[in-house]
Scaffold this motif. Structure first.
Motif, mmCIF file in Angstrom:
data_model
loop_
_atom_site.group_PDB
_atom_site.id
_atom_site.type_symbol
_atom_site.label_atom_id
_atom_site.label_comp_id
_atom_site.label_asym_id
_atom_site.label_seq_id
_atom_site.Cartn_x
_atom_site.Cartn_y
_atom_site.Cartn_z
ATOM 1 N N PHE A 6 -7.707 -3.688 35.171
ATOM 2 C CA PHE A 6 -8.364 -2.784 34.085
ATOM 3 C C PHE A 6 -7.369 -1.482 33.943
ATOM 4 N N ARG A 7 -7.426 -0.802 32.771
ATOM 5 C CA ARG A 7 -6.616 0.386 32.527
ATOM 6 C C ARG A 7 -7.444 1.411 31.944
ATOM 7 N N ARG A 8 -7.645 2.766 32.614
ATOM 8 C CA ARG A 8 -8.330 3.486 31.587
ATOM 9 C C ARG A 8 -7.556 4.448 30.588
ATOM 10 N N GLN A 9 -8.360 4.562 29.631
ATOM 11 C CA GLN A 9 -7.527 5.480 28.585
ATOM 12 C C GLN A 9 -6.673 4.619 27.903
ATOM 13 N N ASP A 18 -11.936 3.197 26.586
ATOM 14 C CA ASP A 18 -12.303 3.576 27.981
ATOM 15 C C ASP A 18 -11.766 2.773 28.841
ATOM 16 N N PHE A 19 -11.612 1.550 28.813
ATOM 17 C CA PHE A 19 -11.317 0.734 29.745
ATOM 18 C C PHE A 19 -10.676 -0.488 29.084
ATOM 19 N N CYS A 21 -8.859 -4.555 29.939
ATOM 20 C CA CYS A 21 -8.010 -5.594 30.532
ATOM 21 C C CYS A 21 -7.198 -6.106 29.420
ATOM 22 N N GLU A 29 -16.431 -0.247 26.544
ATOM 23 C CA GLU A 29 -16.489 1.231 26.163
ATOM 24 C C GLU A 29 -17.708 1.681 26.590
#
Length: 91
Positions: A6-9, A18-19, A21, A29
């Motif tokens: 997962f990556r943020r923003q 928010d996150f 994948c 969210e």
């Protein structure tokens, strides 16, 4: 999360998830109390619609759920990851 990253923003269209994948096309969210107002609900629905139109699944969790039931939230996300892996098997 089962090998998924997962990556943020993450920018997606005019929104910032928010996150996300990207491999599983899953956006997570995290919503606070302000998301309960009629205006925010309408905004969230429009946002979810756009994300769906771009092929993303969307999971929404409230802050309170994260603080009080993190295990349940992670289990739900894990199940969604499994489901999307079956829908979109690797080539």
């Amino acid at each position: 999360m089962g090998g998924f990253k997962f990556r943020r923003q993450v920018p997606i269209g005019p929104y910032i998830a928010d996150f996300a994948c990207l491999e599983a096309m899953l956006v997570v969210e995290v919503d606070g109390e302000s998301h309960g107002t009629p205006n925010e609900k309408a905004h969230d629905e429009a946002r979810t619609h756009l994300l769906h139109s771009r092929g993303f699944h969307v999971y929404r969790a409230f802050n309170v759920d994260i603080y009080q039931n993190l295990t349940g939230v992670l289990e739900a996300i894990g199940q969604l990851l499994q489901d999307t892996a079956h829908e979109n098997p690797p080539h």
